[in-house]
Design a protein around this motif. Structure first.
Motif, short mmCIF file in Angstrom:
data_model
loop_
_atom_site.label_atom_id
_atom_site.label_comp_id
_atom_site.label_asym_id
_atom_site.label_seq_id
_atom_site.Cartn_x
_atom_site.Cartn_y
_atom_site.Cartn_z
N SER A 50 3.29 106.28 20.30
CA SER A 50 2.43 107.48 20.37
C SER A 50 1.67 107.52 21.69
CB SER A 50 1.47 107.54 19.18
OG SER A 50 0.57 106.48 19.20
N ARG A 53 4.09 108.99 24.19
CA ARG A 53 4.18 110.45 24.00
C ARG A 53 2.95 111.15 24.55
NH1 ARG A 53 6.33 108.79 19.10
NH2 ARG A 53 4.37 109.14 17.99
N ALA A 54 1.77 110.59 24.30
CA ALA A 54 0.52 111.21 24.77
C ALA A 54 0.47 111.25 26.29
CB ALA A 54 -0.68 110.46 24.20
N ARG A 56 2.98 111.12 28.39
CA ARG A 56 4.01 112.02 28.91
C ARG A 56 3.59 113.48 28.75
NH1 ARG A 56 9.75 110.77 27.05
NH2 ARG A 56 10.19 112.13 28.81
N ALA A 57 2.91 113.81 27.65
CA ALA A 57 2.40 115.17 27.46
C ALA A 57 1.37 115.51 28.52
CB ALA A 57 1.81 115.32 26.06
N GLU A 60 2.99 116.39 31.70
CA GLU A 60 3.48 117.77 31.70
C GLU A 60 2.39 118.76 32.10
OE1 GLU A 60 6.71 118.62 31.46
OE2 GLU A 60 7.00 116.44 31.39
N ASP A 61 1.14 118.49 31.71
CA ASP A 61 0.07 119.43 32.08
C ASP A 61 -0.52 119.11 33.46
OD1 ASP A 61 -2.06 117.58 31.90
OD2 ASP A 61 -2.64 118.22 29.90
#
Length: 193
Positions: A50, A53-54, A56-57, A60-61
């Motif tokens: 997790s 994932r956090a 990598r998110a 993206e921003d």
């Protein structure tokens, strides 16, 4: 070059690879046995996926640029590090959310990784300040940041509320472009030993 751009950085000791789900297995192993002190944000082994994932998110921003840290002598991924709070228009970035497996602590790994991150920020991305932040109670981290050659800027009191409701005082350090050549020489000297 942009501070948020995913890129591989490598020297004779480590390769920093854009963080990906393929790193999870090694990172779960690296997180096992770490001291998960109340003042750190190291993920437990079951929280590694997790965390990937956090981060990598956030990549993206555009606010975070995360890497997996791979030791070249063993080929294993032994931790994570990131550019945080990327302010591209101001050419300002923080290096942080770094954690390393016990086997990589007090080795060349952290020094080699910081040399790459600082060199990329100052030499390729034209940063005007690279910042480091840590919890007041994390003495090991504060000492490691000072050993890099960063100067303490100050303490942000009651800066954050921790998971248990405790208030965090954040110690802020930075390195500026005129300081970078001496910091670079110091890091290279440590690696040469």
């Amino acid at each position: 070059m942009l501070l948020r751009e995913p890129i591989i950085l490598e020297n004779a000791f480590v390769r920093l690879e854009p963080l990906a789900s393929e790193h999870a297995e090694d990172l779960v192993e690296a997180a096992a046995g770490l001291d998960h002190a109340w003042y750190t944000s190291v993920p437990a082994p079951e929280g590694v996926e997790s965390e990937i994932r956090a981060r990598r998110a956030m990549r993206e921003d555009g606010s975070v640029n995360p890497w997996a840290v791979r030791r070249l002598d063993t080929g294993r991924v032994v931790g994570m590090t990131s550019y945080l709070n990327i302010e591209q228009p101001h050419r300002h970035v923080e290096i942080g959310s770094t954690w390393l497996a016990v086997s990589a602590q007090r080795t060349v790994v952290n020094t080699a990784a910081k040399l790459l991150l600082l060199g990329h920020a100052f030499e390729e991305c034209d940063a005007i300040a690279v910042e480091f932040r840590t919890h007041w109670h994390n003495r090991q981290s504060r000492e490691a940041i000072a050993r890099l050659g960063a100067k303490q800027d100050g303490i942000l009191r009651n800066h954050r509320v921790g998971p248990e409701g405790t208030l965090r005082d954040t110690v802020v350090f930075s390195i500026l472009p005129p300081e970078w050549p001496a910091v670079r020489l110091g890091l290279e000297s440590r690696l040469a030993r």
